[in-house]
Write a protein that holds these residues in place. Structure first.
Motif, PDB file in Angstrom:
ATOM      1  N   LEU A 185      92.733  74.686  -0.544  1.00  0.00           N
ATOM      2  CA  LEU A 185      91.118  75.170  -1.467  1.00  0.00           C
ATOM      3  C   LEU A 185      91.454  76.275  -2.430  1.00  0.00           C
ATOM      4  CD1 LEU A 185      87.921  75.938  -0.314  1.00  0.00           C
ATOM      5  CD2 LEU A 185      88.560  77.209   1.475  1.00  0.00           C
ATOM      6  N   SER A 186      90.585  76.849  -2.905  1.00  0.00           N
ATOM      7  CA  SER A 186      90.447  77.523  -4.151  1.00  0.00           C
ATOM      8  C   SER A 186      89.259  78.260  -4.156  1.00  0.00           C
ATOM      9  CB  SER A 186      90.733  77.033  -5.641  1.00  0.00           C
ATOM     10  OG  SER A 186      90.648  77.972  -6.629  1.00  0.00           O
ATOM     11  N   ARG A 232      85.525  76.703 -10.908  1.00  0.00           N
ATOM     12  CA  ARG A 232      85.935  76.029 -11.942  1.00  0.00           C
ATOM     13  C   ARG A 232      87.009  74.682 -11.125  1.00  0.00           C
ATOM     14  NH1 ARG A 232      88.716  79.306 -16.569  1.00  0.00           N
ATOM     15  NH2 ARG A 232      89.860  80.532 -14.850  1.00  0.00           N
ATOM     16  N   SER A 233      87.740  75.307 -10.735  1.00  0.00           N
ATOM     17  CA  SER A 233      88.690  74.524  -9.534  1.00  0.00           C
ATOM     18  C   SER A 233      88.098  73.094  -8.652  1.00  0.00           C
ATOM     19  CB  SER A 233      89.551  75.198  -8.796  1.00  0.00           C
ATOM     20  OG  SER A 233      90.569  74.047  -8.136  1.00  0.00           O
ATOM     21  N   GLN A 264      82.229  76.452  -2.164  1.00  0.00           N
ATOM     22  CA  GLN A 264      81.453  77.554  -1.783  1.00  0.00           C
ATOM     23  C   GLN A 264      80.740  77.649  -0.246  1.00  0.00           C
ATOM     24  OE1 GLN A 264      81.151  80.604  -3.996  1.00  0.00           O
ATOM     25  NE2 GLN A 264      79.589  81.441  -2.562  1.00  0.00           N
ATOM     26  N   PRO A 265      80.128  76.294   0.781  1.00  0.00           N
ATOM     27  CA  PRO A 265      79.821  77.288   1.503  1.00  0.00           C
ATOM     28  C   PRO A 265      80.569  76.960   2.397  1.00  0.00           C
ATOM     29  CG  PRO A 265      78.975  75.193   0.970  1.00  0.00           C
ATOM     30  CD  PRO A 265      80.055  75.421  -0.274  1.00  0.00           C
ATOM     31  N   LEU A 266      82.435  76.629   2.402  1.00  0.00           N
ATOM     32  CA  LEU A 266      83.446  77.162   3.346  1.00  0.00           C
ATOM     33  C   LEU A 266      83.866  78.409   2.922  1.00  0.00           C
ATOM     34  CD1 LEU A 266      85.023  75.690   5.545  1.00  0.00           C
ATOM     35  CD2 LEU A 266      86.920  74.894   3.672  1.00  0.00           C
ATOM     36  N   GLN A 288      91.546  85.401 -17.100  1.00  0.00           N
ATOM     37  CA  GLN A 288      91.708  85.202 -15.612  1.00  0.00           C
ATOM     38  C   GLN A 288      93.185  85.942 -15.063  1.00  0.00           C
ATOM     39  OE1 GLN A 288      88.872  83.652 -13.662  1.00  0.00           O
ATOM     40  NE2 GLN A 288      87.998  83.773 -16.004  1.00  0.00           N
ATOM     41  N   PRO A 289      92.191  86.472 -13.787  1.00  0.00           N
ATOM     42  CA  PRO A 289      94.159  87.207 -13.346  1.00  0.00           C
ATOM     43  C   PRO A 289      95.437  86.272 -12.914  1.00  0.00           C
ATOM     44  CG  PRO A 289      92.514  86.865 -11.429  1.00  0.00           C
ATOM     45  CD  PRO A 289      92.246  85.991 -12.702  1.00  0.00           C
TER      46      PRO A 289
END
Length: 88
Positions: free
Chosen positions: A8-9, A13-14, A19-21, A61-62
């Motif tokens: 999971l990211s 963009r991955s 999103q729901p999770l 991005q970090p």
């Protein structure tokens, strides 16, 4: 307990973004310690990615580093995963 994905990211963009999770709230225990700064994880390969300070890559991005160890994801509302800590 709901089956959590192997990988999971947080990055939209991955291909491993969900999103729901993520809105339900996911917690990560890494080598027995609670981690709150995880950007991405993979249970089967045994690693997490965390931000490397305030450094940014050329896309803004970090920057992340990969840490290897035992990864245990859980839903934050799940009382079973935190039951061991509550008794201590």
């Amino acid at each position: 307990m709901t089956d959590l994905p192997d990988r999971l990211s947080l990055d939209p963009r991955s291909p491993h973004f969900n999103q729901p999770l993520l809105e339900q709230g996911i917690g990560i225990k890494f080598n027995g310690a609670e981690k709150t700064n995880v950007e991405e994880y993979c249970v089967s390969e045994g690693w997490i990615r965390v931000a490397a300070g305030r450094s940014l890559d050329r896309y803004g991005q970090p920057m992340t580093i990969k840490l290897k160890g035992k990864v245990e994801p859980y839903l934050k509302g799940d009382d079973d995963a935190l039951g061991d800590q509550a008794e201590a």
